[in-house]
Design a protein around this motif. Structure first.
Motif, PDB file in Angstrom:
ATOM      1  N   ASN A  71     -54.206 -18.547  17.389  1.00 42.65           N
ATOM      2  CA  ASN A  71     -55.093 -17.488  16.893  1.00 42.65           C
ATOM      3  C   ASN A  71     -55.102 -16.240  17.771  1.00 42.65           C
ATOM      4  N   GLY A  72     -54.171 -16.155  18.718  1.00 45.23           N
ATOM      5  CA  GLY A  72     -54.059 -14.944  19.534  1.00 45.23           C
ATOM      6  C   GLY A  72     -55.204 -14.704  20.485  1.00 45.23           C
ATOM      7  N   ASP A  73     -55.976 -15.730  20.821  1.00 41.86           N
ATOM      8  CA  ASP A  73     -57.143 -15.592  21.694  1.00 41.86           C
ATOM      9  C   ASP A  73     -56.687 -15.245  23.110  1.00 41.86           C
ATOM     10  N   GLN A  74     -56.929 -13.996  23.520  1.00 43.10           N
ATOM     11  CA  GLN A  74     -56.409 -13.533  24.803  1.00 43.10           C
ATOM     12  C   GLN A  74     -57.184 -14.047  26.011  1.00 43.10           C
ATOM     13  N   HIS A  75     -58.379 -14.600  25.790  1.00 33.49           N
ATOM     14  CA  HIS A  75     -59.100 -15.226  26.891  1.00 33.49           C
ATOM     15  C   HIS A  75     -58.644 -16.669  27.120  1.00 33.49           C
ATOM     16  N   LEU A  76     -57.834 -17.203  26.224  1.00 32.39           N
ATOM     17  CA  LEU A  76     -57.374 -18.593  26.302  1.00 32.39           C
ATOM     18  C   LEU A  76     -56.034 -18.610  27.029  1.00 32.39           C
ATOM     19  N   ARG A  77     -56.066 -19.090  28.280  1.00 32.44           N
ATOM     20  CA  ARG A  77     -54.865 -18.984  29.116  1.00 32.44           C
ATOM     21  C   ARG A  77     -54.797 -20.124  30.124  1.00 32.44           C
ATOM     22  N   ARG A 243     -57.880  -4.101  23.221  1.00 31.44           N
ATOM     23  CA  ARG A 243     -57.045  -5.304  23.264  1.00 31.44           C
ATOM     24  C   ARG A 243     -57.528  -6.431  22.364  1.00 31.44           C
ATOM     25  N   GLY A 244     -58.834  -6.555  22.131  1.00 31.71           N
ATOM     26  CA  GLY A 244     -59.308  -7.559  21.183  1.00 31.71           C
ATOM     27  C   GLY A 244     -59.701  -8.896  21.779  1.00 31.71           C
ATOM     28  N   GLY A 245     -60.560  -8.892  22.800  1.00 32.07           N
ATOM     29  CA  GLY A 245     -61.040 -10.141  23.404  1.00 32.07           C
ATOM     30  C   GLY A 245     -62.553 -10.219  23.367  1.00 32.07           C
ATOM     31  N   ALA A 246     -63.092 -11.028  22.441  1.00 28.16           N
ATOM     32  CA  ALA A 246     -64.545 -11.070  22.239  1.00 28.16           C
ATOM     33  C   ALA A 246     -65.170 -12.410  22.617  1.00 28.16           C
ATOM     34  N   HIS A 247     -64.394 -13.305  23.220  1.00 39.85           N
ATOM     35  CA  HIS A 247     -64.910 -14.649  23.491  1.00 39.85           C
ATOM     36  C   HIS A 247     -65.191 -14.842  24.985  1.00 39.85           C
ATOM     37  N   PRO A 248     -66.455 -15.017  25.386  1.00 40.65           N
ATOM     38  CA  PRO A 248     -66.739 -15.304  26.793  1.00 40.65           C
ATOM     39  C   PRO A 248     -66.084 -16.608  27.226  1.00 40.65           C
ATOM     40  N   ARG A 249     -65.641 -16.668  28.482  1.00 37.79           N
ATOM     41  CA  ARG A 249     -64.846 -17.780  28.951  1.00 37.79           C
ATOM     42  C   ARG A 249     -65.389 -18.385  30.234  1.00 37.79           C
ATOM     43  N   ASP A 250     -64.994 -19.643  30.445  1.00 40.05           N
ATOM     44  CA  ASP A 250     -65.183 -20.308  31.727  1.00 40.05           C
ATOM     45  C   ASP A 250     -63.812 -20.710  32.248  1.00 40.05           C
ATOM     46  N   LEU A 258     -53.436 -22.869  39.328  1.00 41.93           N
ATOM     47  CA  LEU A 258     -53.510 -22.697  37.884  1.00 41.93           C
ATOM     48  C   LEU A 258     -54.929 -22.953  37.390  1.00 41.93           C
ATOM     49  N   GLU A 259     -55.436 -21.996  36.640  1.00 45.63           N
ATOM     50  CA  GLU A 259     -56.780 -22.073  36.084  1.00 45.63           C
ATOM     51  C   GLU A 259     -56.708 -22.153  34.565  1.00 45.63           C
ATOM     52  N   ALA A 260     -57.347 -23.155  33.996  1.00 48.28           N
ATOM     53  CA  ALA A 260     -57.502 -23.218  32.541  1.00 48.28           C
ATOM     54  C   ALA A 260     -58.663 -22.318  32.165  1.00 48.28           C
ATOM     55  N   SER A 261     -58.336 -21.183  31.540  1.00 50.97           N
ATOM     56  CA  SER A 261     -59.346 -20.216  31.104  1.00 50.97           C
ATOM     57  C   SER A 261     -59.628 -20.488  29.631  1.00 50.97           C
ATOM     58  N   ILE A 262     -60.862 -20.921  29.338  1.00 53.75           N
ATOM     59  CA  ILE A 262     -61.179 -21.408  28.000  1.00 53.75           C
ATOM     60  C   ILE A 262     -62.439 -20.716  27.470  1.00 53.75           C
ATOM     61  N   PRO A 263     -62.333 -20.021  26.341  1.00 49.55           N
ATOM     62  CA  PRO A 263     -63.523 -19.423  25.724  1.00 49.55           C
ATOM     63  C   PRO A 263     -64.511 -20.494  25.281  1.00 49.55           C
ATOM     64  N   VAL A 264     -65.760 -20.290  25.667  1.00 46.16           N
ATOM     65  CA  VAL A 264     -66.805 -21.282  25.375  1.00 46.16           C
ATOM     66  C   VAL A 264     -67.850 -20.729  24.408  1.00 46.16           C
ATOM     67  N   GLY A 265     -67.662 -19.503  23.945  1.00 48.46           N
ATOM     68  CA  GLY A 265     -68.609 -18.889  23.025  1.00 48.46           C
ATOM     69  C   GLY A 265     -67.933 -17.788  22.244  1.00 48.46           C
ATOM     70  N   GLU A 277     -62.708  -9.652  18.089  1.00 47.59           N
ATOM     71  CA  GLU A 277     -61.690 -10.603  18.512  1.00 47.59           C
ATOM     72  C   GLU A 277     -60.407 -10.445  17.682  1.00 47.59           C
ATOM     73  N   GLY A 278     -59.298 -10.290  18.390  1.00 48.06           N
ATOM     74  CA  GLY A 278     -58.000 -10.228  17.743  1.00 48.06           C
ATOM     75  C   GLY A 278     -57.645  -8.907  17.110  1.00 48.06           C
ATOM     76  N   VAL A 279     -58.634  -8.102  16.764  1.00 49.43           N
ATOM     77  CA  VAL A 279     -58.369  -6.819  16.091  1.00 49.43           C
ATOM     78  C   VAL A 279     -58.673  -5.629  16.986  1.00 49.43           C
ATOM     79  N   GLY A 280     -59.455  -5.846  18.037  1.00 45.92           N
ATOM     80  CA  GLY A 280     -59.838  -4.759  18.915  1.00 45.92           C
ATOM     81  C   GLY A 280     -60.913  -3.884  18.313  1.00 45.92           C
ATOM     82  N   VAL A 281     -61.418  -2.982  19.121  1.00 42.32           N
ATOM     83  CA  VAL A 281     -62.345  -1.960  18.639  1.00 42.32           C
ATOM     84  C   VAL A 281     -61.500  -0.807  18.126  1.00 42.32           C
ATOM     85  N   ARG A 282     -61.656  -0.498  16.848  1.00 39.57           N
ATOM     86  CA  ARG A 282     -60.848   0.546  16.236  1.00 39.57           C
ATOM     87  C   ARG A 282     -61.558   1.890  16.388  1.00 39.57           C
ATOM     88  N   PRO A 283     -60.898   2.863  16.965  1.00 39.17           N
ATOM     89  CA  PRO A 283     -61.570   4.146  17.229  1.00 39.17           C
ATOM     90  C   PRO A 283     -61.930   4.876  15.944  1.00 39.17           C
TER      91      PRO A 283
END
Length: 308
Positions: A71-77, A243-250, A258-265, A277-283
């Motif tokens: 799903n292109g979640d940029q906070h998921l790494r 960039r389109g990242g709306a999910h807070p992560r832990d 190596l850190e598992a960065s996982i959106p929790v909300g 999320e995924g679409v960014g803020v469109r100007p």
């Protein structure tokens, strides 16, 4: 003579790293169904030999590409850190963060009065935790309060604390306002974010023009400020889609580097019912980031010109 830094530890047990990453995904990712599909994907890729490397940076890059393929979640790494992680990867290196805080004057690297009574306020690189940032932000926002127009430059803002976002919004509104709602998977709960009824110093207020500059680098909490103000009709966003990242992560350490960065909300805006999320803020006014300030100043000049 400087002492050379030690090289990152090699990945001795790749299967253990993948298994712990999949366990954390299943336990914490805000979208459980996606988590289960991704866990199966990672295990399948492990069997194929896709992760056969002892280089932690390379392993992190390969796993991150697979994690974001659903799903292109940029906070998921699976994020590589050159320096050795603490046991709890979410415990940020406070010394490094403090250094960044000081180097950016508390996240306010530029305050300038431009021609025509336009105040320029650059916020970057982070919205630092509010306990640190309240004083420099309050000073800067109070300083620009008498200006006729405010330009907020978020082109280099890449994240930070949602409470600090709400603090900044509070200076740009006249009444207590619902800004955002966070859904948290843990406890299946919702948490609302509101502007503050009172702020230290003077407000810019809710009537005078505000322009927000964005770029393709603007991310996370920087996007939240732009999106909140845009959805409220409080600001005109000028520049590039973010960039389109709306999910807070832990974060959790699954290897010394190596850190598992996982959106929790996930964020839910009270106006749009969704997020960026995924679409960014469109100007509202699209243009290259390096011309956004000039474009905003042109708009501000046109707005303030006498009507004839």
């Amino acid at each position: 003579m400087t002492t050379p830094k030690a090289s990152p530890a090699l990945v001795a047990d790749v299967p253990a790293v993948i298994e712990e990453t999949t366990r954390l995904l299943a336990a914490h990712y805000v979208f459980p169904e996606v988590a289960h599909r991704l866990a199966a994907l990672l295990r399948g890729r492990l069997k194929e030999g896709a992760y056969d490397t002892a280089d932690p940076a390379e392993l992190g890059a390969r796993v991150t590409a697979d994690l974001q393929s659903e799903n292109g979640d940029q906070h998921l790494r699976l994020k590589f850190h050159p320096e050795r992680l603490q046991e709890d990867a979410d415990q940020v290196d406070l010394a490094a963060l403090r250094s960044e805080f000081g180097a950016s004057l508390g996240g306010v690297p530029r305050v300038e009065l431009l021609q025509g009574g336009v105040a320029l306020l650059e916020l970057a690189p982070l919205f630092f935790r509010l306990a640190w940032a309240a004083e420099p932000l309050s000073a800067a926002l109070t300083l620009v309060a008498p200006a006729g127009t405010l330009v907020l430059d978020l082109r280099n803002m890449v994240g930070g604390d949602p409470d600090t976002v709400a603090f900044v919004c509070s200076y740009l509104l006249d009444e207590r306002t619902h800004l955002n709602t966070q859904y948290w998977r843990a406890g299946d709960r919702y948490e609302q974010s509101w502007s503050l009824p009172h702020v230290p110093g003077a407000r810019f207020g809710g009537a005078k023009p505000v322009y927000v500059l964005t770029s393709g680098r603007t991310f996370s909490a920087g996007e939240e400020l732009a999106y909140d103000l845009q959805q409220l009709g409080r600001a005109v966003v000028v520049g590039e889609t973010t960039r389109g990242g709306a999910h807070p992560r832990d974060g959790w350490a699954v290897h010394p580097h190596l850190e598992a960065s996982i959106p929790v909300g996930r964020a839910i805006n009270p106006v749009s019912g969704t997020n960026w999320e995924g679409v960014g803020v469109r100007p509202d006014v699209p243009c290259p980031a390096d011309t956004a300030l000039d474009r905003a100043l042109h708009l501000a000049t046109r707005e303030s010109a006498p009507r004839g």
